[in-house]
Design a protein around this motif. Structure first.
Motif, PDB file in Angstrom:
ATOM      1  N   THR A 113       0.842  -1.199   0.000  1.00 12.87           N
ATOM      2  CA  THR A 113       0.000   0.000   0.000  1.00 12.87           C
ATOM      3  C   THR A 113       0.875   1.245   0.000  1.00 12.87           C
ATOM      4  N   LEU A 114       1.936   1.228   0.784  1.00 11.10           N
ATOM      5  CA  LEU A 114       2.864   2.360   0.820  1.00 11.10           C
ATOM      6  C   LEU A 114       3.483   2.600  -0.553  1.00 11.10           C
ATOM      7  N   LEU A 115       3.879   1.550  -1.239  1.00 11.87           N
ATOM      8  CA  LEU A 115       4.421   1.705  -2.599  1.00 11.87           C
ATOM      9  C   LEU A 115       3.412   2.390  -3.509  1.00 11.87           C
ATOM     10  N   ARG A 116       2.166   1.942  -3.476  1.00 13.72           N
ATOM     11  CA  ARG A 116       1.130   2.550  -4.330  1.00 13.72           C
ATOM     12  C   ARG A 116       0.890   4.006  -3.948  1.00 13.72           C
ATOM     13  N   GLU A 117       0.846   4.286  -2.642  1.00 18.12           N
ATOM     14  CA  GLU A 117       0.603   5.657  -2.197  1.00 18.12           C
ATOM     15  C   GLU A 117       1.743   6.579  -2.606  1.00 18.12           C
ATOM     16  N   ARG A 118       2.962   6.108  -2.456  1.00 14.39           N
ATOM     17  CA  ARG A 118       4.106   6.937  -2.855  1.00 14.39           C
ATOM     18  C   ARG A 118       4.129   7.149  -4.357  1.00 14.39           C
ATOM     19  N   PHE A 119       3.780   6.136  -5.118  1.00 12.88           N
ATOM     20  CA  PHE A 119       3.712   6.284  -6.577  1.00 12.88           C
ATOM     21  C   PHE A 119       2.657   7.333  -6.929  1.00 12.88           C
TER      22      PHE A 119
END
Length: 185
Positions: A113-119
């Motif tokens: 989820t963090l990866l998607r949010e940062r993207f």
């Protein structure tokens, strides 16, 4: 590749490549520094020297800011071509795609989820802020999708026509569609 400068000969590039694969394909809890070290061909202590902890290494992997800096470093009227050229060169020179790791983050784990949010923040949001006119967020999402599609296609067909095409030829074919989304026409 996340776009950060790396120090040749230190194993940092290999560590980052191995960590991207590990965090993209396995839950955070299953990833170990020893496993990353084995895949990278370095010692776990070298990972600690460069990054400190597994959490710090993950945060480096989850940072799309440096890639955004490289990708968006062109005026809007030439940004489409610049995006393609920068993406293809990064893939070829650094043996890694600066964006594609987000595609493998479609699970439910907090780290993914963090990866998607940062993207969304560092790539799509930053691009939307650069665009002018109507539907900026929608256009930014579509551009991000096109870039991910290009990266996925080049990965899927590693020995295909895209592998032998010049960077300029790929840009000639792919950039006009991106540029239409950039200008909103």
């Amino acid at each position: 590749m996340n776009g950060q400068a790396t120090d040749a000969g230190t194993g940092r590039d290999a560590i980052l490549r191995a960590a991207r694969r590990a965090f993209a394909f396995r839950p955070y809890a299953e990833v170990t520094l020893r496993g990353i070290a084995a895949e990278a061909g370095v010692s776990a202590s070298l990972i600690v020297k460069h990054f400190g902890t597994k959490e710090a290494l993950f945060n480096t992997i989850a940072d799309f800011g440096p890639a955004a800096g490289l990708l968006f470093a062109a005026p809007l009227d030439t940004l489409g071509r610049h995006l393609v050229v920068t993406l293809v060169r990064a893939r070829r020179e650094q043996q890694g795609d600066p964006l594609l790791r987000v595609v493998f983050s479609l699970g439910n784990d907090d780290e993914r989820t963090l990866l998607r949010e940062r993207f969304a923040e560092q790539i799509t949001g930053r691009l939307a802020a650069l665009l002018t006119g109507r539907d900026r967020t929608l256009r930014a999402e579509l551009i991000a999708g096109q870039l991910l599609g290009l990266g996925a296609t080049l990965s899927l067909h590693k020995t295909g026509a895209g592998a032998t095409a010049t960077t300029e030829r790929l840009a000639d074919l792919y950039a006009p569609g991106l540029q239409r989304l950039i200008t909103g026409t």
